[in-house]
Design a protein around this motif. Structure first.
Motif, PDB file in Angstrom:
ATOM      1  N   GLY A   1      10.345  -0.990  -9.427  1.00  0.00           N
ATOM      2  CA  GLY A   1      10.458  -1.401  -8.413  1.00  0.00           C
ATOM      3  C   GLY A   1       9.117  -2.133  -8.372  1.00  0.00           C
ATOM      4  N   TRP A   2       8.714  -1.773  -6.914  1.00  0.00           N
ATOM      5  CA  TRP A   2       7.724  -2.933  -6.572  1.00  0.00           C
ATOM      6  C   TRP A   2       6.344  -2.247  -5.992  1.00  0.00           C
ATOM      7  CZ3 TRP A   2       6.263  -7.615  -6.590  1.00  0.00           C
ATOM      8  CH2 TRP A   2       7.130  -8.993  -6.727  1.00  0.00           C
ATOM      9  N   VAL A   3       6.382  -1.119  -5.750  1.00  0.00           N
ATOM     10  CA  VAL A   3       5.520   0.262  -5.234  1.00  0.00           C
ATOM     11  C   VAL A   3       4.688   0.435  -6.002  1.00  0.00           C
ATOM     12  CG1 VAL A   3       5.594   3.002  -4.405  1.00  0.00           C
ATOM     13  CG2 VAL A   3       7.484   1.395  -3.332  1.00  0.00           C
ATOM     14  N   PRO A   4       5.241   1.328  -7.673  1.00  0.00           N
ATOM     15  CA  PRO A   4       3.992   1.847  -8.314  1.00  0.00           C
ATOM     16  C   PRO A   4       3.205   0.518  -8.674  1.00  0.00           C
ATOM     17  CG  PRO A   4       6.113   1.762  -9.491  1.00  0.00           C
ATOM     18  CD  PRO A   4       6.577   1.049  -8.278  1.00  0.00           C
ATOM     19  N   LEU A   5       3.710  -0.755  -8.813  1.00  0.00           N
ATOM     20  CA  LEU A   5       2.703  -1.867  -9.672  1.00  0.00           C
ATOM     21  C   LEU A   5       2.012  -2.460  -8.007  1.00  0.00           C
ATOM     22  CD1 LEU A   5       2.580  -4.567 -11.087  1.00  0.00           C
ATOM     23  CD2 LEU A   5       4.516  -5.155 -10.246  1.00  0.00           C
ATOM     24  N   CYS A   6       2.040  -1.885  -6.783  1.00  0.00           N
ATOM     25  CA  CYS A   6       1.173  -3.134  -5.479  1.00  0.00           C
ATOM     26  C   CYS A   6       0.476  -1.996  -5.555  1.00  0.00           C
ATOM     27  CB  CYS A   6       2.663  -2.871  -4.593  1.00  0.00           C
ATOM     28  SG  CYS A   6       3.608  -4.413  -4.746  1.00  0.00           S
ATOM     29  N   LYS A   7       1.142  -0.555  -5.074  1.00  0.00           N
ATOM     30  CA  LYS A   7       0.056   0.673  -5.237  1.00  0.00           C
ATOM     31  C   LYS A   7      -1.184   1.186  -6.680  1.00  0.00           C
ATOM     32  CE  LYS A   7      -0.816   5.368  -5.297  1.00  0.00           C
ATOM     33  NZ  LYS A   7       0.186   6.867  -5.535  1.00  0.00           N
TER      34      LYS A   7
ATOM     35  N   SER B   1       0.034  -4.721  -0.751  1.00  0.00           N
ATOM     36  CA  SER B   1       0.829  -3.855  -0.485  1.00  0.00           C
ATOM     37  C   SER B   1       2.219  -5.264  -0.645  1.00  0.00           C
ATOM     38  CB  SER B   1       0.852  -4.702   1.102  1.00  0.00           C
ATOM     39  OG  SER B   1       0.944  -6.231   1.221  1.00  0.00           O
ATOM     40  N   VAL B   2       3.663  -4.197  -0.321  1.00  0.00           N
ATOM     41  CA  VAL B   2       4.689  -4.131  -0.676  1.00  0.00           C
ATOM     42  C   VAL B   2       5.048  -5.229   0.460  1.00  0.00           C
ATOM     43  CG1 VAL B   2       6.874  -3.249  -1.968  1.00  0.00           C
ATOM     44  CG2 VAL B   2       4.670  -1.615  -1.846  1.00  0.00           C
ATOM     45  N   PRO B   3       5.711  -6.107  -0.894  1.00  0.00           N
ATOM     46  CA  PRO B   3       6.536  -7.359  -0.346  1.00  0.00           C
ATOM     47  C   PRO B   3       7.522  -7.002  -0.129  1.00  0.00           C
ATOM     48  CG  PRO B   3       6.160  -7.764  -3.580  1.00  0.00           C
ATOM     49  CD  PRO B   3       5.692  -6.268  -2.516  1.00  0.00           C
ATOM     50  N   GLU B   4       8.289  -8.153   1.068  1.00  0.00           N
ATOM     51  CA  GLU B   4       9.999  -7.513   1.348  1.00  0.00           C
ATOM     52  C   GLU B   4      10.984  -8.259   0.052  1.00  0.00           C
ATOM     53  OE1 GLU B   4      11.052  -7.403   4.379  1.00  0.00           O
ATOM     54  OE2 GLU B   4       9.152  -6.732   5.451  1.00  0.00           O
TER      55      GLU B   4
END
Length: 167
Positions: free
Chosen positions: A98-104, A109-112
């Motif tokens: 999902g978003w978390v490792p990619l955005c980090k 920031s992690v999108p909704e």
């Protein structure tokens, strides 16, 4: 480039190889009509062959439909990226994360909302089939307007001669 970050998507090599077989027909499209007549498509043909055939087969494009060759090619490419990119610049990313490792990794920031899954096998199959259909249907795209114009002109001329006969 010092600021470049690389995202290496990882997944099961066997699943990837089977999935690859559904898109590999695209590798041959740029050399078929009508695409071979489009200058920009021809300029991309060599790059397309490299990306679609040489890299996935680890330099054995004649084996583009062989599962063990594709699996080996997948591993070779993954190892090449790991050996080439400095670890601090590389994210090995499984889309299931999902978003978390990619955005980090990107410092964002992690999108909704849920992480998108647009590489749906059905959608990809439809897109590939549409492109393949274009290579078979293109003569109709050219011929139908010409035939329609011919029959329209012919009909108009025949109506004119029928009016002349009546008068």
């Amino acid at each position: 480039a010092p600021d470049v970050k690389v995202i290496l998507t990882v997944r099961d090599k066997s699943k990837w190889a089977r999935s690859w077989l559904s898109v590999v027909p695209v590798a041959f499209l740029l050399n078929q009509r009508p695409f071979c007549w489009i200058k920009s498509a021809q300029e991309l043909a060599a790059l397309n062959t490299e990306i679609m055939l040489n890299i996935p087969t680890n330099g054995h494009p004649e084996l583009y439909d062989d599962i063990p060759t594709l699996e080996d090619g997948f591993e070779a490419w993954t190892n090449f990226v790991r050996d080439t990119v400095p670890p601090e610049k590389l994210l090995e990313f499984d889309v299931r994360q999902g978003w978390v490792p990619l955005c980090k990794f990107l410092g964002d920031s992690v999108p909704e909302g849920k992480f998108p899954h647009i590489n749906d096998r059905v959608v990809v199959d439809v897109i590939v089939k549409v492109f393949i259909a274009v290579t078979w249907v293109w003569p109709l795209i050219v011929a139908l307007p010409i035939l329609a114009a011919y029959f329209l002109v012919r009909r108009c001329l025949l109506k004119g001669t029928e009016k002349d006969k009546i008068n």
